[in-house]
Every structure is written in C-alpha cells, then in structure tokens.
Enzyme design. Sequence first.
Site, PDB file in Angstrom:
ATOM      1  N   GLU A  90       0.950  -1.184   0.083  1.00 48.88           N
ATOM      2  CA  GLU A  90      -0.038  -0.055  -0.119  1.00 48.88           C
ATOM      3  C   GLU A  90       0.702   1.217  -0.314  1.00 48.88           C
ATOM      4  O   GLU A  90       0.437   2.084  -0.628  1.00 48.88           O
ATOM      5  CB  GLU A  90      -0.833  -0.050   1.141  1.00 48.88           C
ATOM      6  CG  GLU A  90      -2.108  -1.089   1.065  1.00 48.88           C
ATOM      7  CD  GLU A  90      -2.970  -1.219   2.174  1.00 48.88           C
ATOM      8  OE1 GLU A  90      -2.285  -1.599   3.519  1.00 48.88           O
ATOM      9  OE2 GLU A  90      -4.120  -1.003   2.523  1.00 48.88           O
ATOM     10  N   GLU A 140      -3.536  -9.362   4.408  1.00 45.59           N
ATOM     11  CA  GLU A 140      -4.417  -9.010   5.650  1.00 45.59           C
ATOM     12  C   GLU A 140      -5.514  -9.774   5.797  1.00 45.59           C
ATOM     13  O   GLU A 140      -6.044 -10.037   7.046  1.00 45.59           O
ATOM     14  CB  GLU A 140      -4.880  -7.786   5.412  1.00 45.59           C
ATOM     15  CG  GLU A 140      -3.950  -6.412   5.510  1.00 45.59           C
ATOM     16  CD  GLU A 140      -3.486  -6.046   3.818  1.00 45.59           C
ATOM     17  OE1 GLU A 140      -3.429  -7.083   3.398  1.00 45.59           O
ATOM     18  OE2 GLU A 140      -2.674  -5.198   3.865  1.00 45.59           O
TER      19      GLU A 140
HETATM   20  N1  T1G Z   1       4.715  -7.335  11.697  1.00 40.61           N
HETATM   21  C1  T1G Z   1       5.668  -7.692  12.618  1.00 40.61           C
HETATM   22  N2  T1G Z   1       6.594  -8.567  12.660  1.00 40.61           N
HETATM   23  C2  T1G Z   1       6.836  -9.494  11.352  1.00 40.61           C
HETATM   24  C3  T1G Z   1       5.837  -9.083  10.402  1.00 40.61           C
HETATM   25  C4  T1G Z   1       5.046  -7.927  10.345  1.00 40.61           C
HETATM   26  N3  T1G Z   1       4.271  -7.520   9.481  1.00 40.61           N
HETATM   27  N4  T1G Z   1       5.987 -10.024   9.321  1.00 40.61           N
HETATM   28  C5  T1G Z   1       7.090 -10.634   9.933  1.00 40.61           C
HETATM   29  N5  T1G Z   1       7.457 -10.595  11.143  1.00 40.61           N
HETATM   30  C6  T1G Z   1       8.361 -11.246  12.149  1.00 40.61           C
HETATM   31  C7  T1G Z   1       8.107 -12.719  12.295  1.00 40.61           C
HETATM   32  O1  T1G Z   1       7.121 -12.695  13.335  1.00 40.61           O
HETATM   33  C8  T1G Z   1       9.587 -13.040  12.662  1.00 40.61           C
HETATM   34  O2  T1G Z   1       9.731 -12.566  13.881  1.00 40.61           O
HETATM   35  C9  T1G Z   1      10.401 -12.469  11.480  1.00 40.61           C
HETATM   36  O3  T1G Z   1       9.714 -11.024  11.256  1.00 40.61           O
HETATM   37  C10 T1G Z   1      10.757 -13.115  10.348  1.00 40.61           C
HETATM   38  O4  T1G Z   1       9.357 -13.450   9.830  1.00 40.61           O
HETATM   39  C11 T1G Z   1      -2.523  -1.355   7.067  1.00 40.61           C
HETATM   40  C12 T1G Z   1      -2.939  -3.760   8.180  1.00 40.61           C
HETATM   41  C13 T1G Z   1       7.390 -11.332   5.422  1.00 40.61           C
HETATM   42  C14 T1G Z   1       6.815 -13.447   4.082  1.00 40.61           C
HETATM   43  O5  T1G Z   1       0.704 -10.315   6.772  1.00 40.61           O
HETATM   44  O6  T1G Z   1       4.417 -13.171   5.578  1.00 40.61           O
HETATM   45  O7  T1G Z   1      -0.007  -4.590   6.637  1.00 40.61           O
HETATM   46  O8  T1G Z   1      10.061 -14.988  14.861  1.00 40.61           O
HETATM   47  O9  T1G Z   1       9.929 -15.986  10.045  1.00 40.61           O
HETATM   48  O10 T1G Z   1       9.631 -16.832   6.745  1.00 40.61           O
HETATM   49  O11 T1G Z   1      -3.494  -2.794   5.350  1.00 40.61           O
HETATM   50  O12 T1G Z   1       7.104 -13.098   7.665  1.00 40.61           O
HETATM   51  O13 T1G Z   1      12.048 -13.739  14.281  1.00 40.61           O
HETATM   52  O14 T1G Z   1      10.704 -12.748  16.177  1.00 40.61           O
HETATM   53  O15 T1G Z   1       7.791 -15.047   8.815  1.00 40.61           O
HETATM   54  O16 T1G Z   1      11.205 -15.149   6.021  1.00 40.61           O
HETATM   55  C15 T1G Z   1       0.414  -7.713   6.562  1.00 40.61           C
HETATM   56  C16 T1G Z   1       3.310 -11.161   7.447  1.00 40.61           C
HETATM   57  C17 T1G Z   1       0.350  -6.976   7.734  1.00 40.61           C
HETATM   58  C18 T1G Z   1       3.018 -10.166   6.292  1.00 40.61           C
HETATM   59  C19 T1G Z   1       8.815 -13.411   5.791  1.00 40.61           C
HETATM   60  N6  T1G Z   1       1.737  -8.290   6.218  1.00 40.61           N
HETATM   61  N7  T1G Z   1       4.821 -11.621   7.182  1.00 40.61           N
HETATM   62  O17 T1G Z   1       8.808 -14.532   5.969  1.00 40.61           O
HETATM   63  O18 T1G Z   1      10.119 -14.783   7.918  1.00 40.61           O
HETATM   64  S1  T1G Z   1      -1.043  -6.352   8.286  1.00 40.61           S
HETATM   65  C20 T1G Z   1       1.766  -9.494   6.498  1.00 40.61           C
HETATM   66  C21 T1G Z   1       5.175 -12.758   6.327  1.00 40.61           C
HETATM   67  C22 T1G Z   1      -1.246  -4.889   7.357  1.00 40.61           C
HETATM   68  C23 T1G Z   1      -2.285  -2.785   6.271  1.00 40.61           C
HETATM   69  C24 T1G Z   1      -2.264  -4.217   7.195  1.00 40.61           C
HETATM   70  C25 T1G Z   1       6.353 -13.123   6.700  1.00 40.61           C
HETATM   71  C26 T1G Z   1       7.547 -12.815   5.481  1.00 40.61           C
HETATM   72  P1  T1G Z   1      10.559 -13.551  14.800  1.00 40.61           P
HETATM   73  P2  T1G Z   1       9.335 -14.776   9.168  1.00 40.61           P
HETATM   74  P3  T1G Z   1      10.026 -15.648   6.431  1.00 40.61           P
END
Ligand code: T1G
Length: 699
Positions: A111, A131
């Site tokens: 976004e 999301e």
């Molecule tokens: N926020 C906080 N921490 C996050 C995070 C996030 N969005 N994504 C990953 N982490 C942390 C995860 O917990 C782990 O922490 C470390 O990063 C590595 O992640 C307004 C409201 C990006 C594909 O849903 O899909 O935006 O365990 O082990 O396998 O519209 O992380 O090391 O302490 O998963 O290489 C939308 C979620 C949010 C993406 C990487 N975004 N993340 O995968 O590593 S809502 C998501 C993923 C939003 C807006 C809305 C995956 C990854 P720790 P990982 P990975």
Amino acid sequence: MTTSSAVNANISIEQLGDIALICIDNPPVNASGQLVRQGLLDAVTQLNSAADAKVIAIYAAGRTFVAGADIKEFGKPPLEPYLPDVFNAIEASAIPVISILHGTALGGGFELALSTHARIGLKGLKVGLPEVNLGLLPGAGGTQRLPRLAGMGFTLDMALSGKPVSAEAALEAGAIDRLVEGDPRDVALAMAQEVIDGTLATRPTGSLQVAADETLLEETANKLRMKQPHLFSPHKIVEAVAASTLPLAEGLKVERAAFMDAMQTPQRGGLIHAFFGERAVSNIPEAKGDARDIAKVGIIGGGTMGSGIATACLLAGLPVRLIEVAQDGLDRGVATITKNLEGAVKRGKLTQAKKAAALAALEPSLAMEDLADVDLVIEAVFESMDVKRDIFGKLDTICKDGAILASNTSYLDINEIAACTSRPGDVLGLHFFSPAHVMRLLEIVQGAETAPEVLATGFAFAKRLKKVGVLAQVCDGFIGNRIMNHYAKAVGYLVLDGASPAEVDQALEGFGLAMGPHKVGDLAGLDIGWANRKRTADQRDPADRYATPHADRICEQGWFGRKTGSGYYTYEDKHPKVNPEAIKIIEDLRSELGITPQDFSAEEIVDRYLTAMIVESIRVIEDGTAKRPVDVDMVFLFGYGFPRFRGGPLHQADQIGTKALIKRIEGYAVEDARYWQVPQLLRDMDAAGQTFADLNKKA
Ligand code: T1G
C-alpha cells in the site's frame, strides 16, 4: 552535492543533487512500525518544504521492502501517525515520489508503494495483500488504489486469496510500472534520473478512475457467502473494493471503517495468534542447538504414511531411499509417491521437471542394508511395538554413526523403542499427520535420552519440509491424539444421550470445522478406531462410562463408512445421507441403557466438545507433555482442522475465561464426575487471575 541525514532510527534521507533518496531500515522485514511511519511522514514533509529535490525515491535496506504493518502493534492502543495519513501525504507530495520494491512487499508495504507515483519492482519481487489471513483487510488504501491501477478483479483476487503474486504478474496487471534487476539503492538513483529525464511517467494513483464491475462484485459476494460463511473480513473486502468507484477520499473512508470493524473481531485475534504461534513453536531452546546435516533420508514402510513422508522429503529436495519387505509393497509405495507428486503438479505446486527430479531422487529397495549411508531413518510401519523393536535393533547395526533413527509412531513409547538400540541419544519420534505430504503438523517427540542436537535436527528437518514442528514429550498419543481420544468421548456421550451424529456434525461445522467428526470417521474408515478400541479394551477402566458402544455395533455390521458405502451416513451418490440403520442402532442402545434422549442445541454441542478439548489440553500442559498453550493450539490448527480463525482450543479458553470454564465443567460433572473434572492448573490460574496467553509468555 550529496548530503545524508537520519530522520530517525529507521528512516534516512540522502540528497544527491535533484534526487532525494529515502531509505527504510527496520529489520527483520521493515514492518511499518511507529518510527517508520513517523520517519516517512517527516521525510516527505521536509523534502517538500525544502523543495530543492525534483524527485523522491523510496527504497528499503535488508532482505525485503516493507512487509506490512507491524503486527505486534495490533490489539494495543494505536499510535499515530496512522498509515493512511502517511500514504495520503506521500500521494499529495508536489515532488514526484517513486518506490523501489524488492523481496516481499506485502500489506501496508504494498500500500505504501501504491501511494507513490510510480513503482519499480526488482527481479524476484512478490507483492501481496495478506491482511485477510489475519482477519483484516487492506486498511491503508489497498482496496482503493490497486483497483485504479489493476482493476477490481485483480484486486479482489489478491486481497481475498491473501496470496502474493509475482512481479511479472503485477507488471502485467499494471500494479507496478517497471521490472528491473539491481541493487535497490542503485535502481532508485537510476529510476529517479529517468523521472527527471521524462522517460519514467509518474502520476498520483488517486487521480485514476476505476471501471465498476457490479456483476463481479455480486458474484464474488455470493461465492463468499457459500464458501466462507464464518469469516468477517472477506465480505468487508468486497464492500471496500466496491467503494473504489467513489472519489478517493470517500472510498478511503469506507475502507477505514471496514478495517476498524474487522480489527475489533475475535477472528482477528485468533488469526494473529495463529500467525505468531506458527513461529513461536520453533522459537524454543530445544530447537536452537547445532543440528546435524540431513542430506539423505531412509524411510521404512511404503504404506500411506511412509509414502506420504517420502513425498514430503522429495518435495523438499531430499533424496529418499524407500524400504519395503516385499516387491508388491514397494511397488505400491512408489506408485503412491508418483500419484502424490502428480497431484502436486495438478495443484500447480510442482513443475513436471521438479516431479521428474523428485522421482529420480527416489531409490526403492528391499534391503535394509541399503540404509547404511543415510543421515536420517524414519520408520513408518504399522503400530506394533514388537515390529518396531525388531526394526530399530537392525537399524542400530546397519546405520552409520551419527545417523538419526526416528519413528513415526502416533502413540507408542519412544523410550521403549530407543532402548532397543545402543544409541538412544540418536532416537526420537517424528509424528506426521496424514496425508503427510499435505498436513503441516509434525510432532517432534523427545525421548528421555534424545540428544539436544538430535532434537534440534528434528526442528531443522521440520523447517526444511515446511512443516510446523511442535515439541512433545512421551505419553500415549503425545499431544494431539491424546487430547482427541479424550474429547472423542464427549462426542460419543452426546450421541448416546440424545444428539444425532448429523446434529453433532452440523453444530461443529457451524463452529468452523471443515467436517464433523462422524463424517471424518466415515471418510477415514470406522474400522481404524474400532481396531484401536479392541486393542486397548483391556486398558479401559470399567468405572469409566463407555463412549462408543454404538460405533462398535455399526462396525460389527461391516459398515466402515465411505469405503463400504455406509457408516454413520450412506454414500449412494456423492452427497452423504443419514444412515437410518445407524440411527436405529443408536436408538436401540439408548433403550437398552435406559437413556431418555435429550435435545442438545448446537451451542451446547459445541460447548461440550470444546470444553472437553480444553480440559485435556490443560492436562497436557500440566504434566509437561506440551511446553506451552500455544504449542497445543498449533497442534490443532495444523494437524486437526481446528478453525484457524478461532486460534486453537486454549486461545478459545481465554475467550471463555477461567471462571466460566470452571463453572461449566462443574455443571457437566453433575452428570459424570469421572469424565468431567476441573484440572488443578485451571483452578490455580483462576486464583492467580492468569490467562493462557500469560502462560505462553512465561514459558
Ligand atoms: N509485523 C511484525 N513482525 C513481523 C511481520 C509483521 N508484519 N512479518 C514478519 N514479522 C516477524 C516474524 O514474526 C518473525 O519474527 C520475523 O519477522 C521473520 O518472519 C495496514 C494492516 C514477510 C513473508 O501479513 O508473511 O499491513 O519470529 O519468520 O519466513 O493494510 O514474515 O524472528 O521474532 O515469517 O522469511 C500484512 C506477514 C500485515 C506479512 C517473511 N503483512 N509476514 O517470511 O520470515 S497487516 C503480513 C510474512 C497490514 C495494512 C495491514 C512473513 C514474510 P521472529 P518470518 P520469512
């Protein structure tokens, strides 16, 4: 002249003549936490007031562009500036702003890119709006700006599936403007120069119009009502995308209201618990030791489980030596593996080339001696301790030093198996769930003498196979099956006391299970449970109320479910119908047992089922079989079809509360004080005002 300055810990500006670069640096995934949001807003405001840059290029350091909002902030008091305000300021910038995307630009990260005036993807980029996987919807312009670039259809597909798309697909759809190779900062400089030279067009996304597609919106809404009746946010996504035909400011208001509604739902809590829980289960000391290298796997047993496990290993690129005792069994195993791989190709999960490579890495053999050079053996033969003892005794002499010997047993004692070898430190349980190449749960069972690096290797192996590895201690049924064996009795009691199998199935499917327990039994084969009950008949306490006399009688008729054409249901055509003969067996039993059948509401059925699951889940924590509540939750999300938006049995227990749970169990105990007992841990938690979320933090 080049100047550079840090706006804050996560955002820096570099000014090179007419070009201003904004760099985002917030490891590990550049989540847009408060500092990132504030820094971006300050940087764009500062550059516009200085007005000496002709173009602004935003890029990120590390392995990926912004991967979304900071999920760790959810459920806490919101912190300004809010993402939509930051993105509106970027879009309103008088100086053209472009973004350079690499890695996984997801959610709020994508976004952010949509609010800039042009988007450049780097090779290997994936973009997405995940999301919906968190019970939410894009809440910072995704449902309003993406339709303006790529249309309603592309937006609905991306936002409802929650799946990322390739940079090529995004380019084709118009969601990004260029796809190049290079380092993010170098590309930012080059593309900024193209804006100045006039060879890269820029325009605010909000200035574009959306072509309405009422038919698509209606069809999508109808499909969601059929396919995802339980989920809240998908319906809100359609509502928000429909508003993208309004002027941007109005559409953003509709999106924001929908987002705030979704943020309040328990589903958001359950799905985010699932997101972090999937990662937490391997974030334990036992998983962190020095793992041994697994370059080749031996699998003993080419039945359903053995061939499923072999398929999972081959899909992970691991060569497999498959052992069977007879040629026909070996041929069946290879045929099943081939069929599994073909299924993966059909599902688009595997290319033909990768399927061929996987089959080339499969070496079937009738000789256990051929396991001499493998690094890990997984025994997957039928559940007989004598057979397993014999196999592990042989493996002990055949396998090389350092080879890990694992059993896929679903409840037998790993310590007893380990004792048949001279290397108990190399022995553990790796309990897969059928179909083993699809179900993501892997219970990693720690024997009393399992060496730390062997346990760590189990977790590394789980990660390699993209499984969710959960640590379990030795007991009958480990975590999942032990709990299931307990709550399955509650299902039996419900049927004996008046609920029909179909009523139980419908109530639990209304709770969110994909399939009720009687349909599952018919599908798997009622004879499996029947054989188990006969095998353990001598272990049953006669004082306990027997829960499944009706199931035994149905099996005695030879009705094992789908495979025999009838069980709890009949299967003349593809739609199962209630089997009147089964109903008659149940009614006759009630009369024989002097039971006056009572009516159970769907809510009562769910309460009893869930409470029984919660009680044994607590006991599994209490006696240390499972490390934390989140481990039990993940077992049920990834191994037993528990609805992900509910977060798991103990996440649900927190929604119910300790006091209400104790009151409910004590109420049921009036009928059956042996089956319904309040675990001491629940009483202690209630006295201390503790939640299961608290226990997760403590462990
Ligand atoms: N926020 C906080 N921490 C996050 C995070 C996030 N969005 N994504 C990953 N982490 C942390 C995860 O917990 C782990 O922490 C470390 O990063 C590595 O992640 C307004 C409201 C990006 C594909 O849903 O899909 O935006 O365990 O082990 O396998 O519209 O992380 O090391 O302490 O998963 O290489 C939308 C979620 C949010 C993406 C990487 N975004 N993340 O995968 O590593 S809502 C998501 C993923 C939003 C807006 C809305 C995956 C990854 P720790 P990982 P990975």
